[in-house]
Design a protein around this motif. Structure first.
Motif, PDB file in Angstrom:
ATOM      1  N   THR A  44       0.859  -1.199   0.000  1.00 28.11           N
ATOM      2  CA  THR A  44       0.000   0.000   0.000  1.00 28.11           C
ATOM      3  C   THR A  44       0.889   1.242   0.000  1.00 28.11           C
ATOM      4  O   THR A  44       0.640   2.173  -0.754  1.00 28.11           O
ATOM      5  CB  THR A  44      -0.877   0.004   1.288  1.00 28.11           C
ATOM      6  OG1 THR A  44      -1.163  -1.340   1.638  1.00 28.11           O
ATOM      7  CG2 THR A  44      -2.149   0.765   1.073  1.00 28.11           C
ATOM      8  N   SER A  51       1.447   6.572  -6.693  1.00 32.26           N
ATOM      9  CA  SER A  51       0.380   7.465  -7.210  1.00 32.26           C
ATOM     10  C   SER A  51       0.723   8.913  -6.834  1.00 32.26           C
ATOM     11  O   SER A  51       0.453   9.840  -7.579  1.00 32.26           O
ATOM     12  CB  SER A  51      -0.966   7.054  -6.588  1.00 32.26           C
ATOM     13  OG  SER A  51      -0.845   7.130  -5.173  1.00 32.26           O
TER      14      SER A  51
ATOM     15  N   ARG D  33     -10.141 -13.748  -2.567  1.00 27.69           N
ATOM     16  CA  ARG D  33     -11.405 -13.382  -1.869  1.00 27.69           C
ATOM     17  C   ARG D  33     -11.892 -14.561  -1.041  1.00 27.69           C
ATOM     18  O   ARG D  33     -12.223 -14.428   0.141  1.00 27.69           O
ATOM     19  CB  ARG D  33     -12.458 -12.969  -2.909  1.00 27.69           C
ATOM     20  CG  ARG D  33     -12.474 -11.472  -3.201  1.00 27.69           C
ATOM     21  CD  ARG D  33     -13.689 -11.081  -4.020  1.00 27.69           C
ATOM     22  NE  ARG D  33     -13.753 -11.855  -5.267  1.00 27.69           N
ATOM     23  CZ  ARG D  33     -13.020 -11.537  -6.342  1.00 27.69           C
ATOM     24  NH1 ARG D  33     -12.179 -10.507  -6.282  1.00 27.69           N
ATOM     25  NH2 ARG D  33     -13.117 -12.255  -7.444  1.00 27.69           N
ATOM     26  N   THR D 252      -0.397  -5.923 -10.620  1.00 25.21           N
ATOM     27  CA  THR D 252      -1.641  -6.031 -11.405  1.00 25.21           C
ATOM     28  C   THR D 252      -2.649  -4.989 -10.926  1.00 25.21           C
ATOM     29  O   THR D 252      -2.525  -4.454  -9.817  1.00 25.21           O
ATOM     30  CB  THR D 252      -2.258  -7.434 -11.205  1.00 25.21           C
ATOM     31  OG1 THR D 252      -2.469  -7.577  -9.784  1.00 25.21           O
ATOM     32  CG2 THR D 252      -1.358  -8.514 -11.713  1.00 25.21           C
ATOM     33  N   ARG D 253      -3.676  -4.790 -11.766  1.00 26.96           N
ATOM     34  CA  ARG D 253      -4.668  -3.766 -11.427  1.00 26.96           C
ATOM     35  C   ARG D 253      -5.487  -4.169 -10.213  1.00 26.96           C
ATOM     36  O   ARG D 253      -5.734  -3.383  -9.313  1.00 26.96           O
ATOM     37  CB  ARG D 253      -5.615  -3.555 -12.638  1.00 26.96           C
ATOM     38  CG  ARG D 253      -5.092  -2.488 -13.612  1.00 26.96           C
ATOM     39  CD  ARG D 253      -6.126  -2.101 -14.619  1.00 26.96           C
ATOM     40  NE  ARG D 253      -7.415  -1.787 -14.014  1.00 26.96           N
ATOM     41  CZ  ARG D 253      -7.617  -0.762 -13.212  1.00 26.96           C
ATOM     42  NH1 ARG D 253      -6.592  -0.007 -12.846  1.00 26.96           N
ATOM     43  NH2 ARG D 253      -8.808  -0.514 -12.740  1.00 26.96           N
ATOM     44  N   TRP D 254      -5.853  -5.484 -10.165  1.00 28.67           N
ATOM     45  CA  TRP D 254      -6.803  -5.867  -9.096  1.00 28.67           C
ATOM     46  C   TRP D 254      -6.150  -5.700  -7.733  1.00 28.67           C
ATOM     47  O   TRP D 254      -6.822  -5.437  -6.735  1.00 28.67           O
ATOM     48  CB  TRP D 254      -7.313  -7.298  -9.314  1.00 28.67           C
ATOM     49  CG  TRP D 254      -6.327  -8.393  -9.029  1.00 28.67           C
ATOM     50  CD1 TRP D 254      -5.397  -8.893  -9.885  1.00 28.67           C
ATOM     51  CD2 TRP D 254      -6.179  -9.128  -7.799  1.00 28.67           C
ATOM     52  NE1 TRP D 254      -4.691  -9.895  -9.277  1.00 28.67           N
ATOM     53  CE2 TRP D 254      -5.139 -10.060  -8.014  1.00 28.67           C
ATOM     54  CE3 TRP D 254      -6.823  -9.089  -6.559  1.00 28.67           C
ATOM     55  CZ2 TRP D 254      -4.724 -10.937  -7.018  1.00 28.67           C
ATOM     56  CZ3 TRP D 254      -6.400  -9.969  -5.567  1.00 28.67           C
ATOM     57  CH2 TRP D 254      -5.359 -10.879  -5.808  1.00 28.67           C
ATOM     58  N   SER D 256      -4.030  -3.204  -6.966  1.00 28.26           N
ATOM     59  CA  SER D 256      -4.065  -1.770  -6.620  1.00 28.26           C
ATOM     60  C   SER D 256      -5.481  -1.380  -6.220  1.00 28.26           C
ATOM     61  O   SER D 256      -5.679  -0.626  -5.274  1.00 28.26           O
ATOM     62  CB  SER D 256      -3.582  -0.926  -7.803  1.00 28.26           C
ATOM     63  OG  SER D 256      -3.951  -1.542  -9.011  1.00 28.26           O
ATOM     64  N   ASP D 257      -6.508  -1.988  -6.905  1.00 29.40           N
ATOM     65  CA  ASP D 257      -7.890  -1.678  -6.462  1.00 29.40           C
ATOM     66  C   ASP D 257      -8.093  -2.200  -5.046  1.00 29.40           C
ATOM     67  O   ASP D 257      -8.624  -1.530  -4.174  1.00 29.40           O
ATOM     68  CB  ASP D 257      -8.909  -2.354  -7.403  1.00 29.40           C
ATOM     69  CG  ASP D 257      -8.630  -1.953  -8.849  1.00 29.40           C
ATOM     70  OD1 ASP D 257      -7.930  -0.914  -8.998  1.00 29.40           O
ATOM     71  OD2 ASP D 257      -9.043  -2.658  -9.768  1.00 29.40           O
ATOM     72  N   LEU D 258      -7.604  -3.414  -4.807  1.00 28.51           N
ATOM     73  CA  LEU D 258      -7.839  -4.069  -3.511  1.00 28.51           C
ATOM     74  C   LEU D 258      -7.241  -3.227  -2.386  1.00 28.51           C
ATOM     75  O   LEU D 258      -7.839  -3.011  -1.338  1.00 28.51           O
ATOM     76  CB  LEU D 258      -7.168  -5.455  -3.533  1.00 28.51           C
ATOM     77  CG  LEU D 258      -7.360  -6.326  -2.286  1.00 28.51           C
ATOM     78  CD1 LEU D 258      -8.648  -7.103  -2.402  1.00 28.51           C
ATOM     79  CD2 LEU D 258      -6.187  -7.280  -2.117  1.00 28.51           C
ATOM     80  N   SER D 260      -6.219   0.006  -2.465  1.00 29.98           N
ATOM     81  CA  SER D 260      -6.559   1.440  -2.263  1.00 29.98           C
ATOM     82  C   SER D 260      -7.953   1.546  -1.721  1.00 29.98           C
ATOM     83  O   SER D 260      -8.704   0.580  -1.694  1.00 29.98           O
ATOM     84  CB  SER D 260      -6.470   2.145  -3.619  1.00 29.98           C
ATOM     85  OG  SER D 260      -7.269   1.417  -4.537  1.00 29.98           O
TER      86      SER D 260
END
Lengths: 57, 221, 219, 260
Positions: A44, A51, D33, D252-254, D256-258, D260
């Motif tokens: 994180t 970012s 998940r 991977t994108r998932w 960064s979504d997870l 943030s």
């Protein structure tokens, strides 16, 4: 209560075995969870700093 | 199959150009075998009891020592890549290299063992059993060691890693080899364990080349 | 006869790669690379150091597994039929692929044995690369330039249609470069295929050469 | 005849749904998940069963006619010995799947099961030594079962050391995977050779660490403890797999979504 601890002369062995088991299992669970938490925090932070630089550049 | 023998010929030619590398494991083996009497004293019964086991452990360690560089030079100078890129099956080529290494590094070891057994005052039956068990057992050590050597060929700072990886796997060979040499020294027949040792060697001969080939492909990735 | 030729058309010959993604550790070097190398043609890879030229060549050889994407040889994935590709391929990377204890002649003989080609024109290539003097010295005593030329000799005498070479022109003087370019052109005219990474001008015939610029790496 | 065809259709549907489930499970985000949701239940269930099993083993089971109360140590020794073998098999099978089908998640499972397996092996060794001490009079009498467990610990340590020595994760996965597969082929041979090694022992035949034939009140706590250990192992495994997934999929994108 005393004979539970005495355990027919084997008390020290039985309780040390169970005690060691409890300690080692607890330590394993705790270390595994801690490493997961550390990895999440590190990623994180990396994500936020990435970012942040993106936003500033 | 002819490529198999071509690889052996090639490797033997190369090995004899650099005989000093061959001598090192042998010298190591002799020195380790002479350490035991120095450490344990000249008590005959004790040396006879310890002899076969000590010689087997020394042979095992000398084998791992010489296997450390089996693929390392080929990885560094790029010839391992050329082997991986040839149309011939990689497992056959690597089996050839391992066979050449066994002939060059292990066979002298095996022939030397009975002489060193004299230092432990081991009777003739024991010496003969030592020769036999080492002859049947060392191919498995070389084959297992070749898997370890392939896995660690590309690593810079992993000098002792090969031994740590392969020693647990070579426990059965050590048990059947050393124990039956010891039993023979005490005059018992060792028909059974010898056959088991041979069985393990045949199993290793058929399975490990594929593991070695896969390991080389990982190292070259 | 006709469906045979149409069959050929449908099944493309040569080396093809689709949506290749090349990674080194944590860094993505290249993303969805596509390309197709056909008989009689050459592809020159250009780009700064560290942009993935070597990784791309090693991936096309089948040495490195691509993180994503597919490498095809004559239409089928290399992963499934590795031996077919390797039977047609000769690779010269940064590492010479020679044993230091053996002489160039012995090295080249074993390489020929490995690639199944009879080394008939070996003598001609050795003399062309001015290697006669050191052909019988152990490779350890050779200079970097000579070692480089022995590696080139290995590829040139391999008799394989597909050559993959990583900066073949380094360590060569002007005469050596011209000779090598001419040799490459001969190879292409004989319907061979060539993929190389190079910083300098390759001297290949323009209509046969395509340049692939790779971005990224050190700015 | 139609019933046979009908039966075959059912099988096909079943196989397809199984394959689909297995395939969906194979995708890291989906598995992440599921693991996150199941983990508390696994840990909680393991804790409850551990307490029940321990109480059953310590208080309710009658003492053994031969070893008296000393035998109660089997309630911690046998489950950890069983789990150490189970963990190594999970590691080897996951490695094989990873090597054959190039499934990244399979390598995550293999990497995750090594530390847990090593912990259970260490536990099996210690509790075995503690259990053997009153019988043999020493902490380590080269009992064949414990000796094989010790070699298993070396195999785990070798696996983890190799994984640490390889710089890139992808190479580390495939290299340690090969070692695990070679190791699992060798495991039965090691066990057999240690048994044979013990059988030619000339000394007085020492009592081996055999689990005494037990039933009824003695047996159910052992089964409860084994299930408890199993749940605990899978709980630890899921936590560790999530860490491995994060490490491998961090770009991977998932992820960064997870996060943030």
């Amino acid at each position: 209560m005393a004979e539970i601890i005495h355990m027919g002369g084997y008390g020290s062995y039985v309780w040390s075995a169970f005690g060691l088991t409890f300690v080692v299992l607890l330590a394993t669970v705790w270390l595994t969870k801690r490493s997961l938490q550390q990895t999440r925090n590190r990623l994180t932070r990396r994500l936020r700093s990435a970012s942040a630089t993106e936003a500033s550049s | 199959m002819s490529i198999f023998f071509a690889v052996i010929k090639h490797d033997l030619a190369m090995a004899f150009r650099r005989w000093s590398d061959l001598a090192m494991p042998l010298v190591f083996f002799v020195i380790v075998c002479t350490l035991f009497p120095l450490a344990l004293g000249q008590d005959k019964e004790l040396l006879q009891a310890v002899g076969p086991g000590a010689i087997w452990v020394a042979a095992l360690l000398a084998t791992l020592l010489s296997l450390n560089t089996l693929f390392r030079e080929d990885f560094d100078d790029g010839s391992l890549e050329q082997l991986a890129l040839s149309e011939h099956p990689l497992s056959v080529l690597l089996l050839g290299k391992t066979a050449a290494h066994w002939l060059v590094a292990e066979v002298p070891l095996v022939l030397l063992a009975p002489l060193l057994a004299l230092g432990f005052d081991i009777p003739a039956a024991g010496r003969e059993a030592l020769l036999l068990t080492l002859l049947i057992g060392t191919p498995t050590l070389s084959l297992l060691g070749s898997v370890g050597a392939a896995l660690t060929a590309g690593l810079r700072r992993a000098s002792g890693l090969l031994a740590v990886l392969i020693l647990p796997l070579s426990v059965p060979v050590l048990i059947f080899g050393a124990r039956s040499a010891d039993l023979a020294a005490r005059g018992q027949s060792i028909e059974g364990p010898l056959l088991l040792l041979g069985g393990i060697t045949v199993l290793a001969l058929t399975l490990t080349p594929f593991a070695t080939a896969a390991a080389v492909r990982v190292t070259l990735d | 006869m006709s469906n045979a030729s149409s069959d050929n058309l449908r099944q493309p010959t040569g080396l093809e790669w689709r949506q290749l993604a090349l990674w080194r550790g944590d860094r993505c070097l290249q993303k969805n690379l596509n390309g197709h190398l056909q008989a009689g043609h050459a592809i020159t890879l250009r780009g700064p150091n560290g942009c993935g030229k070597t990784t791309l060549i090693r991936t096309l050889c089948g040495l490195t597994e691509p993180e994503y994407g597919e490498v095809l040889w004559n239409g089928t994935a290399v992963r499934l039929q590795r031996a077919e590709l390797h039977a047609q391929l000769a690779y010269a990377g940064h590492r010479a692929g020679l044993k230091d204890e053996l002489t160039p002649r012995e090295n080249l003989h074993f390489a020929a044995r490995l690639s199944g080609s009879d080394d008939n024109d070996l003598a001609e290539i050795i003399s062309a690369l001015q290697l006669q003097g050191c052909a019988d010295l152990p490779v350890a005593h050779l200079s970097a330039g000579q070692k480089r030329r022995v590696t080139l000799a290995r590829v040139l005498s391999s008799g394989k249609p597909l050559w993959l070479m990583d900066e073949p022109f380094t360590h060569l003087d002007q005469a050596g470069r011209e000779w090598l370019s001419e040799r490459f052109n001969q190879h292409l005219r004989a319907n061979g295929m060539l993929l190389l990474a190079a910083h300098q001008d390759t001297g290949l015939e323009a209509h046969r050469e395509r340049v692939l610029e790779l971005q990224g790496g050190e700015p | 005849m139609p019933s046979v065809a009908y039966g075959r259709q059912l099988d096909a549907i079943f196989v397809l749904s199984m394959w689909n489930w297995f395939f969906k499970l194979g995708s890291p985000p989906h598995f992440y998940r599921i693991a996150t949701r199941l983990e508390p239940w696994l840990m909680g269930g393991a804790l409850v069963l551990l307490v029940i099993g321990a109480y059953g083993g310590l208080a309710m089971a009658p003492p053994d006619y031969l070893q008296g109360d000393g035998f109660r140590i089997i309630y911690v020794h046998v489950p950890s010995a069983f789990l150490s073998m189970f963990a190594y098999s999970v590691m080897a099978v996951a490695s094989a799947i990873g090597l054959i089908w190039r499934m990244k998640l399979a390598f995550c499972v293999a990497a995750a099961s090594a530390p847990a397996g090593a912990a259970f092996t260490f536990l099996a060794l210690c509790t075995g030594a503690i259990w053997g001490e009153p019988i043999w009079g020493t902490w380590w009498a080269w009992d064949p079962r414990l000796t094989a467990e010790l070699v298993l610990l070396f195999l785990f340590l070798g696996y983890m050391l190799l994984r640490q020595a390889m710089p890139e994760t992808r190479q580390a996965d495939r290299a340690s995977g090969i070692l695990a597969v070679v190791g699992v082929v060798n495991l039965p041979i090691i066990h057999y050779s240690v048994e044979w090694w013990n059988s030619i022992h000339q000394g007085p035949s020492l009592m081996k660490l055999e689990t005494p034939s037990i039933d009824g009140d003695m047996l159910w706590p052992l089964l409860v403890m084994i299930v408890a250990y199993q749940l605990l192992f899978i709980g630890i495994l899921f936590t560790s797999i999530r860490t491995q997934i994060l490490l491998r999929e961090r770009n991977t994108r998932w992820i960064s979504d997870l996060l943030s």
